[in-house]
Design a protein around this motif. Structure first.
Motif, PDB file in Angstrom:
ATOM      1  N   ALA A 213      -7.419  -4.351   2.797  1.00 43.69           N
ATOM      2  CA  ALA A 213      -7.649  -3.943   1.409  1.00 43.69           C
ATOM      3  C   ALA A 213      -8.923  -4.601   0.891  1.00 43.69           C
ATOM      4  O   ALA A 213      -9.322  -5.672   1.361  1.00 43.69           O
ATOM      5  N   PRO A 214      -9.586  -3.972  -0.059  1.00 40.72           N
ATOM      6  CA  PRO A 214     -10.810  -4.565  -0.589  1.00 40.72           C
ATOM      7  C   PRO A 214     -10.542  -5.902  -1.273  1.00 40.72           C
ATOM      8  O   PRO A 214      -9.502  -6.100  -1.908  1.00 40.72           O
TER       9      PRO A 214
ATOM     10  N   TRP B 187       1.552 -10.420  -2.251  1.00 33.08           N
ATOM     11  CA  TRP B 187       1.284  -9.138  -1.588  1.00 33.08           C
ATOM     12  C   TRP B 187      -0.202  -8.806  -1.611  1.00 33.08           C
ATOM     13  O   TRP B 187      -0.710  -8.156  -0.675  1.00 33.08           O
ATOM     14  N   LYS B 188      -0.902  -9.276  -2.627  1.00 32.48           N
ATOM     15  CA  LYS B 188      -2.334  -8.992  -2.720  1.00 32.48           C
ATOM     16  C   LYS B 188      -3.119  -9.771  -1.662  1.00 32.48           C
ATOM     17  O   LYS B 188      -4.024  -9.215  -1.013  1.00 32.48           O
ATOM     18  N   LEU B 189      -2.784 -11.050  -1.493  1.00 33.36           N
ATOM     19  CA  LEU B 189      -3.424 -11.809  -0.421  1.00 33.36           C
ATOM     20  C   LEU B 189      -3.151 -11.182   0.937  1.00 33.36           C
ATOM     21  O   LEU B 189      -4.049 -11.072   1.780  1.00 33.36           O
ATOM     22  N   ALA B 190      -1.919 -10.773   1.159  1.00 29.09           N
ATOM     23  CA  ALA B 190      -1.569 -10.170   2.446  1.00 29.09           C
ATOM     24  C   ALA B 190      -2.307  -8.864   2.678  1.00 29.09           C
ATOM     25  O   ALA B 190      -2.755  -8.584   3.798  1.00 29.09           O
ATOM     26  N   ARG B 191      -2.433  -8.042   1.651  1.00 31.25           N
ATOM     27  CA  ARG B 191      -3.146  -6.780   1.804  1.00 31.25           C
ATOM     28  C   ARG B 191      -4.613  -7.012   2.178  1.00 31.25           C
ATOM     29  O   ARG B 191      -5.180  -6.284   3.004  1.00 31.25           O
ATOM     30  N   VAL B 192      -5.214  -8.033   1.592  1.00 31.66           N
ATOM     31  CA  VAL B 192      -6.616  -8.335   1.906  1.00 31.66           C
ATOM     32  C   VAL B 192      -6.739  -8.962   3.287  1.00 31.66           C
ATOM     33  O   VAL B 192      -7.605  -8.585   4.088  1.00 31.66           O
ATOM     34  N   LEU B 193      -5.868  -9.906   3.602  1.00 31.71           N
ATOM     35  CA  LEU B 193      -5.986 -10.651   4.851  1.00 31.71           C
ATOM     36  C   LEU B 193      -5.502  -9.885   6.072  1.00 31.71           C
ATOM     37  O   LEU B 193      -6.011 -10.080   7.174  1.00 31.71           O
TER      38      LEU B 193
ATOM     39  N   ARG C 159      -7.672   1.408  -3.218  1.00 30.30           N
ATOM     40  CA  ARG C 159      -7.945   0.204  -4.006  1.00 30.30           C
ATOM     41  C   ARG C 159      -6.998  -0.928  -3.667  1.00 30.30           C
ATOM     42  O   ARG C 159      -7.213  -2.068  -4.061  1.00 30.30           O
ATOM     43  N   CYS C 160      -5.901  -0.578  -2.991  1.00 31.69           N
ATOM     44  CA  CYS C 160      -4.857  -1.570  -2.728  1.00 31.69           C
ATOM     45  C   CYS C 160      -4.634  -1.779  -1.238  1.00 31.69           C
ATOM     46  O   CYS C 160      -3.616  -2.297  -0.830  1.00 31.69           O
TER      47      CYS C 160
END
Length: 467
Positions: A325-326, A315-321, A466-467
């Protein structure tokens, strides 16, 4: 791909084991492009990581495969102890843990051969439009400020914005990055693991044959005619992995004859080790699963911890890509998962040495990220970083509400005002006071942990940036 071709993608995943497949599924459902490169010619054929813990079932629920997993698996059988060809009685391997509305999958782990878990995840990935490139070993990898370039043995190169090493304990990617592994050998004895067919043995129990020469156990694998055989070889002896060697081993350590073993489908050996990668990230490349940590098989933590690495990172990669997301969000992967992996290594080691029984701790429902970089606040009975409990709601369950790539703002037993939010990114649900939560506002992350909590929305908007 031709040798000079370059395939562009968002994330290169090296390895199509449970870790790589779970990550690819999570990214595919979020619209993130992946290339999954697997050096083998097909999916792994053995049963190795056969124990599926309750927390992993919750992950599979969210990924849309829990129905297939439950149908194909079965509860861990009670052990039957044998001595001199006689049954000595049953022994419970796991401390009892009851399922509740808050933890619907709690209980004994499910038994499912690893090859079947991977088939289920692979089918889900292809259903989402993803694929695995088999016979594609990584031959080189480099990175710069904007991406990662990898060369594959199948020909051609892949250019990705990020890459994930999910290529096991002997990770080619980890070695190429120069990341060390710190750990210890847990036992000088080798262990043999094999998939065998023994029609003469009943499938009601997990059969245990203690012996001075080393134990041998046979666990029936649900949905198959197979047993997983595990045998210890004290004194540094290396096991014979041939069909005849495995059959002779069964004859030597049990009341069964070699001819009772009608087939040996797969066999492998290893020495139990506990080791942790010195870091889980090098620039745009992340380590996950056995590439980042290797466990004793005791306690059934390895595959489960690995899948949760993927679930945390996806989910973190998806939020950035995809969602802007920062990039700093990606720092939280190592900050959250490395301490967790270290904790699981310690638990597996204690179980291996007989210092701790399998029970609530091995079910992984208590895993959390309190005090972590994405955990802010507390309310009711919970603090940020805790696993978000399930429970009944009007149209199903809380897990049904959480399922998907979004955040969920859960207002429990409170009429606190909620400002306008991005409805696609954050779903809002109000419910009456519920004991596992108490009262308050709880922002549930896409991976089912509480990221932010409070009595009102003070600080919520800042957290979401932040997310």
């Amino acid at each position: 791909m031709e040798l000079n071709d370059v395939k562009e993608t968002d994330v290169l995943i090296v390895g199509a084991g449970p870790t790589g497949l779970a990550l690819a599924v999570d990214l595919a459902r979020r619209g993130v492009r992946t290339v999954v490169a697997e050096k083998a010619g097909g999916l792994f054929p053995g049963s190795r990581g056969k124990g599926i813990q309750p927390r992993t079932l919750e992950v599979f629920d969210d990924l849309g495969v829990v129905g297939d997993v439950l149908e194909a698996s079965g509860p861990a059988p009670v052990q039957m102890i044998w001595q001199n060809g006689e049954r000595q009685g049953e022994r419970t391997m796991f401390e009892p843990v009851e399922a509740t509305p808050a933890a619907p999958y709690a209980g004994m782990p499910r038994i499912l051969p690893q090859w079947r878990t991977q088939q289920i995840l692979h089918a889900r990935l292809t259903g989402l439009g993803g694929e695995v490139t088999f016979g594609a070993a990584l031959t080189s990898i480099s990175q710069d400020g904007s991406g990662v370039t990898a060369t594959l043995s199948a020909g051609g190169r892949v250019r990705a914005r990020y890459a994930v090493a999910a290529d096991g304990g002997r990770s080619t990617v980890r070695a190429a990055l120069g990341i060390g592994m710190t750990g210890e050998a847990l036992d000088p004895s080798s262990l043999l693991v094999a998939d065998v067919r023994v029609p003469a043995l009943d499938r009601l129990n997990w059969h245990v044959f203690p012996a001075d020469a080393g134990f041998l156990v046979l666990c029936p694998l649900p949905g198959t005619e197979d047993f997983q055989l595990a045998a210890q070889f004290p004194g540094g002896e290396r096991p014979d992995l041939s069909r005849e060697g495995v059959r002779a081993l069964v004859a030597a350590r049990t009341h069964l004859a070699a001819d009772d073993v009608t087939d040996v489908l797969w066999a492998s050996d290893f020495r139990p080790r506990a080791a942790l990668a010195d870091r889980f990230r090098e620039g745009r490349v992340f380590l996950a699963g056995d590439a980042a940590h290797v466990h004793s098989p005791a306690g059934g933590q390895g595959l489960n911890t690995s899948i949760q690495d993927a679930y945390n990172l996806g989910w973190k990669l998806a939020r950035v890509l995809r969602d802007g997301a920062p990039v700093s969000l990606l720092d939280s992967y190592e900050e959250e998962r490395r301490p967790n992996a270290a904790q699981m290594l310690g638990l597996s080691t204690r179980v291996h040495r007989g210092e701790q029984q399998r029970g609530a701790a091995t079910q992984q429902l208590g895993i959390g990220y309190r005090g972590g970089p994405l955990s802010v606040g507390a309310a009711g009975e919970l603090a940020a970083g805790d696993r978000a409990p399930d429970g009944p709601v009007a149209d199903g369950t809380l897990f049904d509400t959480f399922r998907g790539p979004h955040f969920t703002l859960l207002a429990v037993g409170t009429d606190a005002g909620i400002p306008p939010l991005d409805a696609a990114a954050v779903h809002v649900l109000r419910i009456d006071a519920y004991e596992p939560y108490g009262k308050g506002l709880f922002l549930v992350r896409p991976d089912g942990y509480i990221g932010w909590a409070g009595a009102d929305t003070t600080g919520l908007a800042a957290y979401l940036t932040r997310c």
